[in-house]
Design a protein around this motif. Structure first.
Motif, PDB file in Angstrom:
ATOM      1  N   GLU A  43      53.119  35.090  42.132  1.00  0.00           N
ATOM      2  CA  GLU A  43      54.444  34.898  41.559  1.00  0.00           C
ATOM      3  C   GLU A  43      54.579  33.548  40.868  1.00  0.00           C
ATOM      4  O   GLU A  43      55.514  33.341  40.099  1.00  0.00           O
ATOM      5  N   ASN A  44      53.692  32.628  41.145  1.00  0.00           N
ATOM      6  CA  ASN A  44      53.747  31.311  40.514  1.00  0.00           C
ATOM      7  C   ASN A  44      53.022  31.389  39.177  1.00  0.00           C
ATOM      8  O   ASN A  44      51.821  31.587  39.126  1.00  0.00           O
ATOM      9  N   PRO A  45      53.748  31.231  38.057  1.00  0.00           N
ATOM     10  CA  PRO A  45      53.099  31.368  36.744  1.00  0.00           C
ATOM     11  C   PRO A  45      52.047  30.286  36.473  1.00  0.00           C
ATOM     12  O   PRO A  45      51.196  30.467  35.616  1.00  0.00           O
ATOM     13  N   LYS A  46      52.083  29.185  37.206  1.00  0.00           N
ATOM     14  CA  LYS A  46      51.097  28.117  37.005  1.00  0.00           C
ATOM     15  C   LYS A  46      49.782  28.409  37.716  1.00  0.00           C
ATOM     16  O   LYS A  46      48.800  27.717  37.500  1.00  0.00           O
ATOM     17  N   PHE A  47      49.786  29.413  38.596  1.00  0.00           N
ATOM     18  CA  PHE A  47      48.567  29.808  39.305  1.00  0.00           C
ATOM     19  C   PHE A  47      47.989  31.040  38.634  1.00  0.00           C
ATOM     20  O   PHE A  47      48.594  32.094  38.633  1.00  0.00           O
ATOM     21  N   SER A  48      46.822  30.907  38.089  1.00  0.00           N
ATOM     22  CA  SER A  48      46.142  32.085  37.573  1.00  0.00           C
ATOM     23  C   SER A  48      44.951  32.367  38.480  1.00  0.00           C
ATOM     24  O   SER A  48      44.495  31.489  39.213  1.00  0.00           O
ATOM     25  N   TYR A  49      44.452  33.561  38.402  1.00  0.00           N
ATOM     26  CA  TYR A  49      43.300  33.934  39.234  1.00  0.00           C
ATOM     27  C   TYR A  49      42.140  32.956  39.021  1.00  0.00           C
ATOM     28  O   TYR A  49      41.443  32.600  39.969  1.00  0.00           O
ATOM     29  N   GLU A  50      41.957  32.510  37.795  1.00  0.00           N
ATOM     30  CA  GLU A  50      40.849  31.610  37.482  1.00  0.00           C
ATOM     31  C   GLU A  50      40.970  30.285  38.232  1.00  0.00           C
ATOM     32  O   GLU A  50      39.978  29.606  38.466  1.00  0.00           O
ATOM     33  N   ASN A  51      42.195  29.903  38.612  1.00  0.00           N
ATOM     34  CA  ASN A  51      42.405  28.645  39.342  1.00  0.00           C
ATOM     35  C   ASN A  51      42.014  28.758  40.811  1.00  0.00           C
ATOM     36  O   ASN A  51      41.479  27.818  41.382  1.00  0.00           O
ATOM     37  N   TRP A  52      42.331  29.880  41.450  1.00  0.00           N
ATOM     38  CA  TRP A  52      42.129  29.963  42.891  1.00  0.00           C
ATOM     39  C   TRP A  52      41.215  31.099  43.326  1.00  0.00           C
ATOM     40  O   TRP A  52      40.621  31.027  44.393  1.00  0.00           O
TER      41      TRP A  52
END
Length: 116
Positions: A43-52
């Protein structure tokens, strides 16, 4: 003995997870994204799959999960027994223990909230 069993369980899960990420990257991406939905990380737009996503099943992930699970061994609470003196971190970054905040015979009230 409990720490050894936790170590074996978590290590096995990480090795299997990492192997599956290598063999079936798309299926594991879908699985990890589904886990992200459960924890509401998506739900956090600043978190993408590539980040975490790629951090799942890494060595740092293994160490973090072990640390959390081993710490939880010390924090078991039982009805009718004293509460565990759990470590907490102050806003200044100082590590204290929960019962350090008790004053006289006043009750200690814990308020859990969101940081967002």
């Amino acid at each position: 003995l409990q720490k050894i069993l936790i170590f074996l369980h978590v290590t096995t899960c990480v090795v299997v997870g990492k192997t599956l990420m290598i063999l079936f990257p798309n299926a594991m991406k879908r699985y990890i994204l589904k886990q992200g939905e459960k924890s509401r990380m998506n739900e956090n737009p600043k978190f993408s799959y590539e980040n975490w996503g790629p951090t799942f099943f890494s060595f740092k992930y293994l160490l973090f999960v072990l640390k959390v699970k081993w710490k939880r061994l010390e924090d078991e609470a039982y009805e009718g027994h004293p509460a565990p003196n759990t470590p907490v971190v102050t806003f200044n970054g100082e590590v204290r223990h929960l019962l350090d905040f008790v004053q006289d015979n006043r009750p200690l009230i814990l308020n859990f909230g969101s940081c967002t």
